[in-house]
Design an enzyme around this catalytic site. Sequence first.
Site, PDB file in Angstrom:
ATOM      1  N   TYR A  40       0.855  -1.186   0.000  1.00 57.51           N
ATOM      2  CA  TYR A  40       0.000   0.000   0.000  1.00 57.51           C
ATOM      3  C   TYR A  40       0.892   1.238   0.000  1.00 57.51           C
ATOM      4  O   TYR A  40       1.847   1.320   0.774  1.00 57.51           O
ATOM      5  CB  TYR A  40      -0.908   0.032   1.244  1.00 57.51           C
TER       6      TYR A  40
ATOM      7  N   GLU B  42      -2.793   7.795  -4.367  1.00 52.88           N
ATOM      8  CA  GLU B  42      -2.837   6.495  -3.691  1.00 52.88           C
ATOM      9  C   GLU B  42      -2.613   5.382  -4.694  1.00 52.88           C
ATOM     10  O   GLU B  42      -3.260   5.348  -5.742  1.00 52.88           O
ATOM     11  CB  GLU B  42      -4.202   6.301  -3.005  1.00 52.88           C
TER      12      GLU B  42
END
Length: 399
Positions: free
Chosen positions: A109, A197
């Site tokens: 992530y 992101e």
Amino acid sequence: MDIHEYQAKEILKSFGVTVPDGALAYSPEQAAYRAREMGGNRWVVKAQVHAGGRGKAGGVKLCSSDHEILDVCSDMFGMKLVTHQTGPEGKGVYRVYVEAATAFDREIYLGFVLDRSSQRIMIVASAEGGMEIEEISATRPDSIVRQTVEPAVGLRDFQAREIAFALGIPAELTQQMVRTLQGCYRAFTDLDATMVEINPLVITSDQRIMALDAKMTFDTNALFRHPQISELRDKSQEDPRESRAADRGLAYIGLSGNIGCIVNGAGLAMATMDTIKLAGGEPANFLDIGGGATPERVAKAFRLVTSDKNVQAVLVNIFAGINRCDWVAEGVVQALKMEPVDVPVIVRLAGTNVEEGQKILAKSGLPIIRANSLMEAATRAVTAWKNDTAQNTKLRAAK
Ligand code: GDP
Ligand code: MN
């Protein structure tokens, strides 16, 4: 402003981030055609909507033939994809992105956000990619790596290497990881983003660091500096109430209650909504009319606020500092005479020339409910909404 995954990937690629080969399609036929054109034998078909969580909701499908792509796309196009980020109404799928499928060993992530408390860009990363960050922070909070970037010097390579090390990236891939982090950071700062992101960022089976997903959000107040970003806006993904307001130069936020709010100033809007809640109601929206309050502008505001079918009362709350209450009152009266509103209207004025303003409202002969304090206005709005609802229920029952 949000953009689509394929647009974010194109941007990040131009900043040196590795992404899979892909092609955009506006129809199932085009998707199948573009997959054949791209070559290979395994593709991922991804619904392009402004929301994450598509994988779990059926918006990301692995396909091994062009027939399968055609099938998958026939279901995807035109559907309202409901993910945990879209709300129950979902988001329409009008474009799909077809990518060469990637085999990978690990999912990571990676997020870049504005950390308001340190007033810096913060890099958030976790070796537990694939899951949503909310889930990671609930189940594996210790796996999250955080680094803030000193704006005067930007992201330093040693900092990027530290992040790579903390994530357990193999030493031979450190340079690729540094390039990825630097690319995201430069895209963020050069283009006035508020969020980048990548989830998941993967280590592919052939040992490359690659962004399999990408999301970018931009600061709307800085969009004027980036016409090439403004062009990426997709109105089909926006709350229609909000895009209508934005097109008219009004600041409007749609919510889910029953009381519409017309105010001047964002701070006053917050206070107004808090007070409505305190009085037992729920705001349906708020519209900031800003400094000016010409009858045309007020009429526009009423039209927008009441175009939301959930609105059962409108609360106008104006604090006149630079503005003047008599002008605002005149604006409200003329607007309501021009276009009557069929829900109760509550007006609270305070500040410059408040007595004159009250007189104008009183003399107008219009059924405006007046209030002197914010609490009184909110209570009256809640009562008016409840009575209105009760009456409507009776009417429906009588029919
Ligand atoms: P999201 O659910 O909206 O965040 O969409 P993603 O693009 O992140 O896709 C969801 C999941 O699908 C990812 O976490 C991956 O595990 C998987 N996925 C996406 N692209 C590929 C691919 O090319 N190959 C493989 N094997 N899995 C993929
Ligand atoms: Mn994702």
